[in-house]
Design an enzyme around this catalytic site. Structure first.
Site, PDB file in Angstrom:
ATOM      1  N   ALA A 107      38.941  35.341  41.005  1.00 19.59           N
ATOM      2  CA  ALA A 107      38.415  34.205  41.760  1.00 19.59           C
ATOM      3  C   ALA A 107      38.247  34.564  43.231  1.00 19.59           C
ATOM      4  O   ALA A 107      38.921  35.451  43.752  1.00 19.59           O
ATOM      5  CB  ALA A 107      39.341  32.998  41.625  1.00 19.59           C
TER       6      ALA A 107
ATOM      7  N   GLY B  74      40.966  37.086  44.704  1.00 14.82           N
ATOM      8  CA  GLY B  74      41.937  37.660  43.794  1.00 14.82           C
ATOM      9  C   GLY B  74      41.217  38.371  42.677  1.00 14.82           C
ATOM     10  O   GLY B  74      40.031  38.713  42.788  1.00 14.82           O
TER      11      GLY B  74
ATOM     12  N   ASP C 182      56.467  23.830  39.442  1.00  8.11           N
ATOM     13  CA  ASP C 182      56.563  25.030  40.282  1.00  8.11           C
ATOM     14  C   ASP C 182      56.579  24.629  41.754  1.00  8.11           C
ATOM     15  O   ASP C 182      55.868  25.203  42.579  1.00  8.11           O
ATOM     16  CB  ASP C 182      55.390  25.974  39.992  1.00  8.11           C
ATOM     17  CG  ASP C 182      55.633  27.389  40.526  1.00  8.11           C
ATOM     18  OD1 ASP C 182      56.816  27.752  40.711  1.00  8.11           O
ATOM     19  OD2 ASP C 182      54.651  28.118  40.744  1.00  8.11           O
TER      20      ASP C 182
END
Length: 419
Positions: A150, A147, A259
């Site tokens: 990372a 990403g 989440d």
């Protein structure tokens, strides 16, 4: 360097074209998300991209997510453009893999400096993949994902022979917000010791080198599993009970996930679900005083809208506790069994979804399918109560209710309402 400008508004495209023209970029344009995705997946993709958040066909944030989740794609620096300026929107964009975030209207001088910085970063990153790292105690094999800040590597823990996924943050590029969230996720994961939660093997945190190594789950997300394997309703219900078992353990460590959603539940080859991504988690006993720079502001709406509880959608931070996770699990089960959302928000935008969940009651499952099993209908209705005090008060109680239902159904062989 090639630069993609993707925006469905021709006025904005012309303004940005005029702004970047003197800066030496080879500019290509896209009028919608599909065109943007095709450009970024081409044989000669742009290494820099300005993506409007909301575009026809595919939203810019989704284009970003798809590009960043493709481990075979070259590194592309993506800046999301939007009129959204709230902290939670920025976090959602960063979670999708965005490297930067600009709000409209855009100041030309600011855009120039951001693109110049982006260009320096892109030029420092090899086009195909980042250099294989050396991690003490692990044999690193190959890249499995990357990403903005990372990379994730497949590795073997030398001492035990266990396969691992090592997430390495580029601390030199990460913002304070990204680094602090990464550190918090490591801290939370190290508290966990449950078969339903991905185990963390090792970690190291400093501004020179930061990583954590966790159990490698070879499988797919729960959402993909249900779509591809089409398990029976009884299997889905048992899996939800197992997710509740994992949450019960997290809650016993005073950690709320906040989440819970299908993409944050991974299903291994053995068909067992494991809860992952505690990046938005918080302590159940956190004191709600003035937030510090590394905490989410009180009242902020965090999490994925479809699976928010009403108290999350209303931004009532002081009321968000372990029972909000229970609401999210019930929402997943409702969606899997009925293919409808309990608040009817399947096709709504983010803001409308949040507003609807915040202000309306969940529909009874039997109002969607009149043949839906009454016992299971009552269980879901209890979990989806607007008032957290009316829900099951622990994830363990919810798991027991689901397993009691499966036991009773096996005895009576009555229908559930979805095969």
């Amino acid at each position: 360097m090639k630069l993609l400008i993707a925006d469905d508004n021709p006025v904005w495209r012309k303004l940005m074209q005029a702004a970047v023209a003197p800066w030496g970029y080879r500019v290509v344009f896209a009028e919608n998300g599909r065109e943007a995705l095709e450009a970024l997946q081409s044989d000669d993709p742009p290494r820099l991209a300005l993506l409007d958040w909301l575009m026809p066909e595919i939203e810019g944030v989704e284009v970003c997510r798809r590009i960043k989740q493709n481990p075979e794609a070259p590194f592309t620096y993506i800046i999301l453009l939007t009129s959204r300026d709230r902290e939670e929107d920025m976090i959602e964009g960063l979670d999708a893999g965005a490297d930067d975030y600009l709000t409209k209207p855009i100041v030309a001088a600011l855009l120039k400096s951001r693109l110049a910085s982006a260009r320096r970063i892109v030029e420092a990153v090899p086009p195909a993949q980042w250099t294989k790292p050396q991690v003490n105690g692990f044999e690193v094999h190959h890249l499995i994902g990357k990403g903005a800040f990372a990379t994730v590597w497949r590795a073997t823990h030398v001492a035990t022979g266990r396969l691992a996924a090592i997430k390495i943050i580029r601390a030199d590029l990460a913002t304070d917000l990204v680094f602090e969230r990464f550190a918090r996720e490591v801290q939370v994961m190290r508290k966990m010791d449950h078969p339903g939660i991905a185990a963390i093997y090792a970690s190291h945190l400093d501004r020179e080198f930061a990583y954590y190594a966790m159990e490698l789950i070879e499988g797919e997300s729960l959402g993909h599993y249900v779509a591809s394997q089409k398990p029976k309703a009884t299997k889905i219900i048992e899996m939800m009970a197992q997710v509740c078992d994992a949450l019960q353990h997290a809650h016993s460590q005073n950690i709320i996930h906040r989440d819970v959603k299908p993409s944050n539940v991974m299903v291994g080859r053995d068909g067992q679900p494991k809860l992952v991504d505690f990046g938005l988690s918080k302590s159940m006993f956190r004191a709600y005083s003035a937030p510090s720079s590394n905490e989410t502001s009180e009242g902020a709406v965090l999490g994925t809208p479809l699976f928010m509880s009403p108290e999350q959608a209303r931004g009532e931070a002081e009321r968000v506790d372990h029972r909000s996770d229970i609401y999210a699990v019930a929402t997943m089960l409702y969606l899997f069994l009925l293919r409808e959302h309990p608040h009817g928000v399947n096709s709504m935008g983010r803001e409308e979804t949040i507003q609807t969940i915040a202000t309306t009651d969940a529909k009874r499952a039997s109002s969607i399918n009149e043949k839906f099993n009454p016992q299971l209908d009552d269980i879901l209705a209890k979990c989806l109560s607007t008032d957290p005090d009316a829900r099951y008060q622990t994830a363990g109680e919810f798991a027991k209710a689901l397993r009691d239902f499966l036991h009773d159904r096996a005895a009576t062989r009555s229908g559930i309402g979805h095969s």
